[in-house]
Write an enzyme that holds these catalytic residues in place. Structure first.
Site, PDB file in Angstrom:
ATOM      1  CG  ASP A  90      -2.225   0.928   1.116  1.00  5.09           C
ATOM      2  OD1 ASP A  90      -2.125   1.486   0.011  1.00  5.09           O
ATOM      3  OD2 ASP A  90      -2.546   1.013   2.225  1.00  5.09           O
ATOM      4  CG  HIS A 117       0.454   2.061  -9.391  1.00  5.60           C
ATOM      5  ND1 HIS A 117       0.070   1.722  -8.082  1.00  5.60           N
ATOM      6  CD2 HIS A 117      -0.707   2.679  -9.977  1.00  5.60           C
ATOM      7  CE1 HIS A 117      -1.137   2.229  -7.878  1.00  5.60           C
ATOM      8  NE2 HIS A 117      -1.451   2.712  -8.849  1.00  5.60           N
ATOM      9  CG  LEU A 150       9.647 -16.944  -3.293  1.00  4.35           C
ATOM     10  CD1 LEU A 150       9.534 -16.935  -1.570  1.00  4.35           C
ATOM     11  CD2 LEU A 150      10.008 -15.747  -3.897  1.00  4.35           C
TER      12      LEU A 150
HETATM   13  C1  FPP Z   1      -1.780   0.210  -3.323  1.00  9.96           C
HETATM   14  O1  FPP Z   1      -1.332   1.694  -3.484  1.00  9.96           O
HETATM   15  C2  FPP Z   1      -1.156  -0.592  -4.529  1.00  9.96           C
HETATM   16  C3  FPP Z   1      -2.139  -0.950  -5.428  1.00  9.96           C
HETATM   17  C4  FPP Z   1      -3.594  -0.960  -5.411  1.00  9.96           C
HETATM   18  C5  FPP Z   1      -1.547  -1.813  -6.409  1.00  9.96           C
HETATM   19  C6  FPP Z   1      -0.309  -2.732  -6.041  1.00  9.96           C
HETATM   20  C7  FPP Z   1       0.521  -2.724  -7.256  1.00  9.96           C
HETATM   21  C8  FPP Z   1       1.720  -3.068  -7.268  1.00  9.96           C
HETATM   22  C9  FPP Z   1       2.898  -2.765  -6.223  1.00  9.96           C
HETATM   23  C10 FPP Z   1       2.241  -2.654  -8.745  1.00  9.96           C
HETATM   24  C11 FPP Z   1       1.572  -3.672  -9.470  1.00  9.96           C
HETATM   25  C12 FPP Z   1       2.122  -5.012  -9.532  1.00  9.96           C
HETATM   26  C13 FPP Z   1       1.997  -5.964 -10.264  1.00  9.96           C
HETATM   27  C14 FPP Z   1       2.537  -7.744 -10.214  1.00  9.96           C
HETATM   28  C15 FPP Z   1       1.156  -5.731 -11.221  1.00  9.96           C
HETATM   29  P1  FPP Z   1      -2.339   2.718  -3.714  1.00  9.96           P
HETATM   30  O2  FPP Z   1      -2.496   2.908  -5.204  1.00  9.96           O
HETATM   31  O3  FPP Z   1      -3.782   2.383  -2.847  1.00  9.96           O
HETATM   32  O4  FPP Z   1      -1.756   4.094  -2.851  1.00  9.96           O
HETATM   33  P2  FPP Z   1      -2.252   4.936  -2.163  1.00  9.96           P
HETATM   34  O5  FPP Z   1      -3.220   4.325  -1.011  1.00  9.96           O
HETATM   35  O6  FPP Z   1      -1.400   5.691  -1.724  1.00  9.96           O
HETATM   36  O7  FPP Z   1      -3.038   5.893  -2.944  1.00  9.96           O
END
Ligand code: FPP
Length: 239
Positions: free
Chosen positions: A12, A29, A123
């Site tokens: 997150d 991202h 893994l």
């Molecule tokens: C949360 O950050 C993250 C996500 C919703 C997506 C997690 C995705 C990745 C780490 C990259 C994608 C990886 C793959 C393998 C496709 P947020 O956008 O909710 O952040 P915020 O809460 O600060 O807005």
């Protein structure tokens, strides 16, 4: 306590990481994918056999269409660019979540990743994509109901153990440790069934800043905890 064999991570804070730098969310991202690569590389050396990451939740569809497209695109890039390296380094890839809701090209890529890496043992990387626990549990219940209706399964046989076999995570041990970055302290529909006895570690850093040192620290915190699974510890019994 021994190191956790199965670590699950709620990655997150990508958006906030980007905002703090005046960058578009996509940049966050992208940096998140880089942090994921680092975690995958670090895990086996730390005794982790299973690493589950929450990459796209069934609720993430409510984000702006452009961001949904970006996340789909990043998954494709991750599989296309990293699959060979993952395979070479002995990583077995498995995907949990509802595949029916994904486009055919993504479904094909996910299947390719699972098939190619099926025999790897260094893994297990479990990617939760289009995943939501309530959806997973409802899908399992539906399949069980069909089996009961078809008289293939007596209702008396529905135990927690049997139920778990119908979940996407069948064959995967429950997580020992759930880590969430960015300071939020909730599960957000992630592994609700499986995390029944997991330990939780919440880290203040945003996911793109997550490093090997953070993983080591989370494992150290885990090791200092006293897991009782609803019972008492050996120490309590002795005294
Ligand atoms: C949360 O950050 C993250 C996500 C919703 C997506 C997690 C995705 C990745 C780490 C990259 C994608 C990886 C793959 C393998 C496709 P947020 O956008 O909710 O952040 P915020 O809460 O600060 O807005």
């Amino acid at each position: 306590m021994a190191n956790p064999a199965h670590v699950a991570i709620i990655m997150d804070g990508n958006g906030r990481w980007a905002k703090a730098r005046g960058l578009p969310r996509l940049a966050g991202h992208r940096a998140g994918v880089e942090a994921l690569r680092g975690a995958v590389r670090a895990a086996p050396d730390l005794g982790i056999a299973w690493l589950t990451v929450y990459a796209f939740s069934s609720e993430n569809w409510s984000r702006p269409k452009s961001e949904v497209n970006d996340l789909m695109g990043l998954l494709k890039i991750f599989i296309r660019r990293d699959l060979a390296e993952l395979h070479q380094s002995g990583v077995r890839v498995r995907i949990i979540g509802d595949r029916q809701g994904l486009s055919p090209d993504i479904r094909a890529l996910l299947e390719e990743a699972e098939t190619l890496t099926a025999a790897n043992t260094r893994l297990n990387l479990v990617i939760a994509f289009n995943y939501g626990s309530r959806d997973e549990i409802a899908r399992a219940a539906k399949r069980i109901a069909h089996a009961v209706e078809a008289r293939l399964l007596p209702p008396e046989d529905v135990t927690p153990e049997l139920f778990a076999e119908y979940l996407d995570t069948t064959g995967i041990p429950d997580p020992d440790l759930v880590i969430r970055t960015s300071g939020e302290q909730r599960l957000s529909n992630f592994l609700l069934w499986q995390a029944a006895y997991a330990e939780f570690v919440f880290l203040p850093c945003y996911w793109p800043d997550f490093s090997r040192a953070d993983l080591v620290e989370a494992i150290r915190t885990f090791a200092a905890r006293d897991r009782r699974y609803g019972g008492v510890t050996a120490r309590d019994v002795a005294s």
